[in-house]
Design a protein around this motif. Structure first.
Motif: not given
Length: 171
Positions: A37-50
């Motif tokens: 989630l942290r790295y994905g956010h930096d890559l420009g993803y909208r991040t979601v934890l289910v």
């Protein structure tokens, strides 16, 4: 230094990167999920934890991602990564994810053993064609052993797949 290469200009901060509408969903709170989630956010993803059990969510995960107990509506620009294949909710969570038109769906685990998701999904009556949509192993084969390495390899694999590239050092 001026360049006609758009990618080079973005890498040097001379041009803005493209705005992505990508979504990264990590299923189940875990050290790997936190880093994805942290790295994905930096890559420009909208991040979601289910995470169906709210008590498992850490403060770190809450600061980088939307945290839900169920899947939000997802489209074909969403990548879903299940980060714990030992959870009893594995089958039902994957079955729920498979109802959506996600771009990519994978489960972490050792590629030398059949994933427990296969039996869990068969037990729920899902056909082999749906089970085959679940990728395993996930990420690039870099010998990952630690949560940061697993998260990095997973995201690198997702980026390579999204860009139609094999990953690795072949260009």
């Amino acid at each position: 230094m001026a360049t006609d290469d758009a990618s080079c200009a973005v890498a040097h901060g001379d041009a803005p990167g493209e705005k992505a509408s990508r979504t990264l969903v990590a299923v189940f709170a875990s050290p790997v999920a936190d880093l994805l989630l942290r790295y994905g956010h930096d890559l420009g993803y909208r991040t979601v934890l289910v995470e169906p059990e709210r008590g498992r969510v850490t403060n770190d995960e809450q600061t980088t991602a939307e945290v839900l107990t169920h899947f939000p509506p997802l489209d074909d620009d969403a990548d879903v990564v299940v980060t714990d294949h030992h959870r009893v909710e594995l089958g039902p969570m994957l079955a729920e994810a498979l109802k959506q038109p996600t771009r990519w769906l994978g489960v972490m685990g050792n590629p030398r053993h059949q994933g427990p998701h296969v039996a869990a999904l068969k037990e729920l009556g899902l056909p082999d064609s749906e089970i085959a949509r679940v990728h395993r192993p996930i990420g690039l084969n870099i010998g990952s052993r630690t949560p940061p390495e697993i998260a990095m390899a997973t995201l690198a694999g997702l980026v390579a797949d999204r860009n139609g590239k094999p990953g690795g050092f072949e260009f």
